[in-house]
Design a protein around this motif. Structure first.
Motif, mmCIF file in Angstrom:
data_model
loop_
_atom_site.group_PDB
_atom_site.id
_atom_site.type_symbol
_atom_site.label_atom_id
_atom_site.label_comp_id
_atom_site.label_asym_id
_atom_site.label_seq_id
_atom_site.Cartn_x
_atom_site.Cartn_y
_atom_site.Cartn_z
ATOM 1 N N GLU A 125 -70.811 31.079 96.690
ATOM 2 C CA GLU A 125 -71.775 31.828 95.357
ATOM 3 C C GLU A 125 -72.693 33.014 95.937
ATOM 4 O O GLU A 125 -72.500 34.166 95.166
ATOM 5 N N SER A 126 -73.147 32.742 97.175
ATOM 6 C CA SER A 126 -73.816 34.030 97.810
ATOM 7 C C SER A 126 -72.949 35.174 98.116
ATOM 8 O O SER A 126 -73.337 36.223 97.658
ATOM 9 N N VAL A 127 -71.702 34.967 98.421
ATOM 10 C CA VAL A 127 -70.561 36.049 98.561
ATOM 11 C C VAL A 127 -70.208 36.543 97.398
ATOM 12 O O VAL A 127 -70.033 37.691 97.223
ATOM 13 N N ALA A 128 -69.832 35.623 96.397
ATOM 14 C CA ALA A 128 -69.427 35.898 95.087
ATOM 15 C C ALA A 128 -70.281 37.019 94.434
ATOM 16 O O ALA A 128 -70.135 38.129 93.874
ATOM 17 N N ARG A 129 -71.926 36.651 94.668
ATOM 18 C CA ARG A 129 -72.615 37.661 93.783
ATOM 19 C C ARG A 129 -72.920 38.819 94.818
ATOM 20 O O ARG A 129 -72.941 40.001 93.865
ATOM 21 N N LYS A 130 -72.759 39.018 95.984
ATOM 22 C CA LYS A 130 -73.082 39.876 97.001
ATOM 23 C C LYS A 130 -71.781 41.214 96.668
ATOM 24 O O LYS A 130 -72.243 42.092 96.638
ATOM 25 N N LEU A 145 -65.020 41.956 97.434
ATOM 26 C CA LEU A 145 -64.550 41.002 98.381
ATOM 27 C C LEU A 145 -63.618 40.972 99.172
ATOM 28 O O LEU A 145 -63.838 40.491 100.460
ATOM 29 N N GLY A 146 -62.566 41.877 99.076
ATOM 30 C CA GLY A 146 -61.592 42.228 99.898
ATOM 31 C C GLY A 146 -62.447 42.992 101.032
ATOM 32 O O GLY A 146 -61.911 42.863 102.391
ATOM 33 N N ALA A 147 -63.184 43.990 100.667
ATOM 34 C CA ALA A 147 -63.885 44.640 102.048
ATOM 35 C C ALA A 147 -64.545 43.732 102.825
ATOM 36 O O ALA A 147 -64.388 43.853 104.108
ATOM 37 N N TYR A 148 -65.208 42.754 102.120
ATOM 38 C CA TYR A 148 -66.057 41.723 102.965
ATOM 39 C C TYR A 148 -65.329 41.082 103.945
ATOM 40 O O TYR A 148 -65.478 40.905 105.111
ATOM 41 N N ILE A 149 -64.177 40.485 103.406
ATOM 42 C CA ILE A 149 -63.026 39.758 104.191
ATOM 43 C C ILE A 149 -62.434 40.678 105.364
ATOM 44 O O ILE A 149 -62.594 40.382 106.292
ATOM 45 N N LEU A 150 -62.133 41.745 104.745
ATOM 46 C CA LEU A 150 -61.255 42.581 105.913
ATOM 47 C C LEU A 150 -62.302 43.127 106.821
ATOM 48 O O LEU A 150 -61.884 43.226 108.178
ATOM 49 N N GLU A 192 -51.478 41.147 112.794
ATOM 50 C CA GLU A 192 -52.806 41.118 112.869
ATOM 51 C C GLU A 192 -53.463 41.513 111.288
ATOM 52 O O GLU A 192 -54.573 41.379 111.194
ATOM 53 N N ASN A 193 -52.691 42.304 110.873
ATOM 54 C CA ASN A 193 -53.310 43.090 109.572
ATOM 55 C C ASN A 193 -53.179 41.676 108.465
ATOM 56 O O ASN A 193 -52.516 41.009 108.493
ATOM 57 N N LYS A 194 -54.057 41.822 107.408
ATOM 58 C CA LYS A 194 -54.108 40.786 106.484
ATOM 59 C C LYS A 194 -54.022 41.458 105.023
ATOM 60 O O LYS A 194 -54.485 42.565 104.753
#
Lengths: 636, 636
Positions: B21-26, B33-38, B52-54
């Protein structure tokens, strides 16, 4: 639970009345509510164009919930075309806007001395001067009114010159190309000198179980359940309702030459595919929340100027104007549709009445002397366009044809009645029922005359039939699906669908998002009613409500003299089809009468008179109707 | 609160992870979300086309709520075209269907040995063989997959031969004519041998305040608030996005002859009105719950066969293929669009790269020897159609142009770079920014290169600006609305809109149902997030989230070497416009640098490097980003 606004145009007064919950539940709005009001308030025999007639505009108890197919309104009055129950449905944006004013329904009574329009805004109502709008085309009048009101978001329903001139099949245009088309509701407005009704509201209805409603909206109403009919992918969605033209031709049921033929040699010029590849097609047009956009908008500058504000080639309109009259010119057909919409006359009755006139002309019952010199040879497009102008303005021959085909035939005399394709005075839809016998029975017994929208059966078997309502498609023997099958199971379907559609037209929901085109399951519809109202409403109550409404409209008609003798098809259908897959097929009188006997039995109507029995009416909680028929001496 | 599905194609394994939830809210989904993951999972410098690219496919935290404009998904990876942050949004039906599988996002990593596709169905995932689908056109591959899966309701996103051939601007087609078009996300799929992703779900998301949600759905989301933009009545609704062609021409900003001109003599042949009156137009196409249908579908048999499954003339596509290349033939333009869609290449980068090649040809930098004999004279339609085939298949000259204009220019050498209209390697949109200076700054600083969708300002002043977000239109001095105004207030708008759009692309909602086209108020959007999630989410948090996401993507780019030197416009815009209302206007270097200085100041980025400061990053709760940049020696 709701509110009704009553507007008396004679006195220039408006009053508000409650819509009692018991009434709302018993009739669920729309057709049901209108039938309840008009049965109780109209004396039998009133002049449809006199001040005693009343016009009811009603939404359904779930109108306003944002989902596909739920945007309708029903307009009702005694019909000037048929002299019996009159009614037309329009979809689009007016219904939800009316609901948002705080009113579930309007009752317009009396007659104004000079032209007026109504402005209903969040519970405030004004009767406004409309002399300057008289003779203004439908859509243009809407624009002027919105400008005057300084409200671009107002929704306006209005009549054109045809309604002003009391053309018996004048219609009402709502917003951008939605029409309450049939039975002459526009003439009733015209007779009241009511040019238009403008509504604008910001009031949201509260519902009983809002938290459950969001679940329904997400799971069912706005999901694919709504938009999942078998006809859609290659039909409505891709090409609009005109896709049907090819379907009717291929199955040998495309009415041609005033129903003498059923295959139209020029049909290639007129199909939805042809339109889509022509310079005329412009775009789709949608109703709120619905992404299908079955409506198509056309425009052009050459050879005719086609104003997209008025040019909407639907299947019924197109077939009535083209194949039925042996006109294979797409541009002229579009122009004819544009004129009908601009002047506000029903395209279907217009086309069927012109075909009638052309057959009279062929047979010498009308000559150039009667037609003001117009050559009404089959397929003469220019003459057709001129006829439409004259009908709308009641000029010359147009004055005769403005009465509709039944009355025009009476006036012409001789064998003209044979060429008038109507039931109970309303012109036939563009479906040849020799190739669809259940539909024939439905049209013959429909409460507003020859209507294809109150019962439709034979082409539904590939749709999403529904065991819940007593038609389990999977349990059907194959023969029941045969369009020519006329046995008891077919008659039972006609009865059940008649009740179902009466319920749908009371909720005023789009049949293309429900049965027969797939879409919402009937159980979903009942759930929505229960969730919105808080009633323990089930499919079984929905079906019983539909049956109640069907019988109430029948009782209205019985008081106006309708009996078994009126439940019949035009004589022409006794002639065998000359061509196509159903070549040789006719609708024999004995076959029809046998179906009708069983239909009355299932309906609980007198076999002799076709009048609902007291037992049936009481079982539908319509004791007051039985009492009234008895008091008037019109009981079964 | 949600779930993420991770698919490793090298190992053929899938794992499920919680979306905290903290990630979803942020990050609120989508771009955030994609920027956070990548940012966290990709090492700087990885080969975009290596294992290696995702690839991240993400919906937003409100995706699935049934209302107009709320049907998007974002596809993200390091871009093979630009070598920096890569991203493309598609609307249509895939996003809500993915959400209904129970997953908020997918992360695809590794590389399959042979072609595969994914089948994700209500939480079950299969990696399926796709060798038989290789080289199959996009839409056809979708149809085959749905037939194989025996699920007509599955939604499929897939690549065409261009993606398979690693064309650097290959795209992904989702369902019927929706594209994740830019930055070569299709090539990333191709490099992973991932032909397609098919999803189908029946799981409904539960929301925090469902009873309040129905109120929002009825009052705001599905009411006219959504569909009330000033551009709509005569623009999107009537004619689709192509309506813009006339607008850009009339305002002297229609890119013509590779941006050397800004008025296209042949534009009358190509306008939305012309299309609407041509035999080509077939109908609109819509997204779920939206009745606008801005998408247009065309078809024809002559002079080209135009398959409606692939022919969608949007403004950007049409202008790139026509005016930019001096091609005034509507039929050929439609054919070129069809080919791009069939092969899966971005129409915008394709058109801009072809215009680049034509200018090189004019200047003698490319000759028939390099072009396999193709005559690349301006406006040569046949050569254009052949070029598209060759680019998609990487044949001959197509292999060079498949690299995009920046790399092609490097390879051609000499002054070719002057003709390559790109920012950071991504081809320019079809907007001449000499007549819209704020937009120029926005494009120069957009995180995915020359993008018109991450910031757009100068033409919005007649839209529904919003005091809530810090732009009070009513308080604006008139000069701020001037498209040529470059003062601090204009720069402030560029900054604010950049943050707002970063939030919209994280929720993945359609900008045409929001600012700048009117539609939903920003407050409504924030209310929906709060209602759906139960968070006390406000406009102020929405804006801060947008700023966070904007900075996170910038940080991703900083690690790949982006600094102030890359925030620039192509040289051509320093040349004065030769004609039209903005004749003589150029985007002078000093004027631009002054805007950039102020932009960095407002953003809290180093004036010298353009890198976000630690203070700024920490104020956005991105301490880990500041730490990471510092550790890598790329801090400001």
């Amino acid at each position: 639970m709701g509110r009704i606004l009553r507007i008396n145009l004679t006195q220039g007064e408006t009053t508000e009345e409650p819509l009692e919950e018991s009434v709302a539940r018993k009739y669920i709005g729309g057709r049901g509510l209108g039938a309840y009001i008009l049965f109780n308030e109209l004396k039998p025999g009133v002049d449809p164009l006199g001040p005693e007639n009343k016009l009811v505009v009603a939404t359904g108890v779930i109108t306003g919930i944002p989902c596909p197919g739920n945007s309708g309104l029903n307009v009702m009055a005694k019909s000037p075309l048929t002299g019996i129950w009159g009614e037309a449905t329009a979809k689009g944006y007016f219904g939800p806007e009316l609901k948002a004013t705080g009113y579930d329904a309007l009752i317009v009574e009396g007659q104004a001395e000079t032209p007026v329009y109504l402005w209903i805004h969040d519970g405030e109502t004004q009767i406004k001067e409309a002399s300057h709008l008289w003779e203004t085309p439908t859509r243009k009048a809407q624009e002027i009114i919105k400008t005057e009101l300084k409200d671009e978001r107002a929704q306006v329903g209005c009549i054109g010159v045809a309604g002003e001139n009391l053309v018996k099949y004048a219609n009402i245009m709502f917003g951008f190309n939605h029409f309450a088309g049939r039975t002459g509701m526009g003439a009733v407005m015209g007779s009241k000198k009511l040019k238009a009704i403008a509504v604008r509201g910001t009031r949201r209805t509260s519902y009983a179980h809002e938290e459950k409603l969001v679940g329904l909206l997400m799971d069912k109403l706005n999901s694919k359940e709504a938009l999942n009919g078998p006809y859609w992918p290659d039909g409505l969605f891709k090409y609009g309702s005109l896709a049907d033209l090819g379907y009717w031709q291929e199955t040998g049921r495309l009415p041609t030459m005033n129903f003498r033929k059923c295959l139209f040699p020029g049909y290639d010029n007129l199909t939805a595919e042809t339109l889509a590849s022509s310079p005329y097609l412009m775009r789709n047009n949608t109703c709120p929340h619905c992404t299908v956009g079955c409506n198509r908008i056309a425009k052009a500058h050459d050879p005719y100027t086609l104003d997209p504000e008025y040019t909407t080639p639907e299947y019924e309109s197109t077939a009535a104007i083209s194949s039925l009259c042996m006109n294979d010119n797409l541009a002229a057909t579009l122009k004819a549709i544009e004129l009908c919409n601009k002047y506000g006359i029903d395209t279907m009755s217009t086309g069927v009445t012109i075909a009638f006139a052309m057959e009279c002309y062929e047979k010498g019952l009308l000559t150039e002397e009667n037609t003001d010199g117009l050559d009404l040879t089959w397929g003469n497009q220019d003459a057709m366009l001129q006829l439409i102008e004259r009908i709308a303005r009641r000029q010359g021959i147009g004055d005769l044809l403005a009465e509709g085909s039944r009355k025009a035939a009476e006036k012409i005399g001789d064998q003209a009645e044979e060429f008038a394709m109507h039931v109970k005075g309303m012109e036939f839809p563009l479906h040849d029922v020799r190739g669809m016998k259940g539909h024939g029975l439905g049209i013959a017994t429909s409460n507003r005359g020859a209507c294809h929208l109150q019962v439709e059966t034979d082409d539904m078997f590939e749709g999403q039939l529904d065991a819940d309502i007593g038609i389990d498609q999977t349990a059907f023997p194959k023969e029941y699906r045969d369009r020519l099958y006329t046995g008891q199971e077919k008659v039972k379907i006609v009865k059940i669908i008649g009740d179902l559609f009466a319920a749908f037209d009371s909720l005023v929901i789009c049949k293309w998002t429900t049965y027969p085109c797939g879409g919402y399951k009937t159980r979903t519809i009942a759930d929505v009613v229960a969730t919105a109202t808080g009633w323990d409403f089930t499919v079984s109550e929905l079906m019983k409500t539909g049956e109640r409404v069907f019988n109430l409209c029948r009782a209205f008609n019985v008081r106006e003299g309708v009996t078994r003798k009126d439940d019949k098809l035009p004589q022409r259908f006794a002639e065998p089809l000359p061509e196509g897959p159903y070549k040789g097929e006719a609708f024999a009188q004995d076959e029809f009468e046998k179906m009708l006997d069983h239909f009355y039995r299932l309906r609980g109507w007198s076999k002799r008179t076709g009048i609902p029995t007291r037992d049936k009416l009481e079982s539908l909680e319509l004791r007051y109707v039985a009492d009234n028929l008895e008091a008037l001496g019109t009981a079964s």
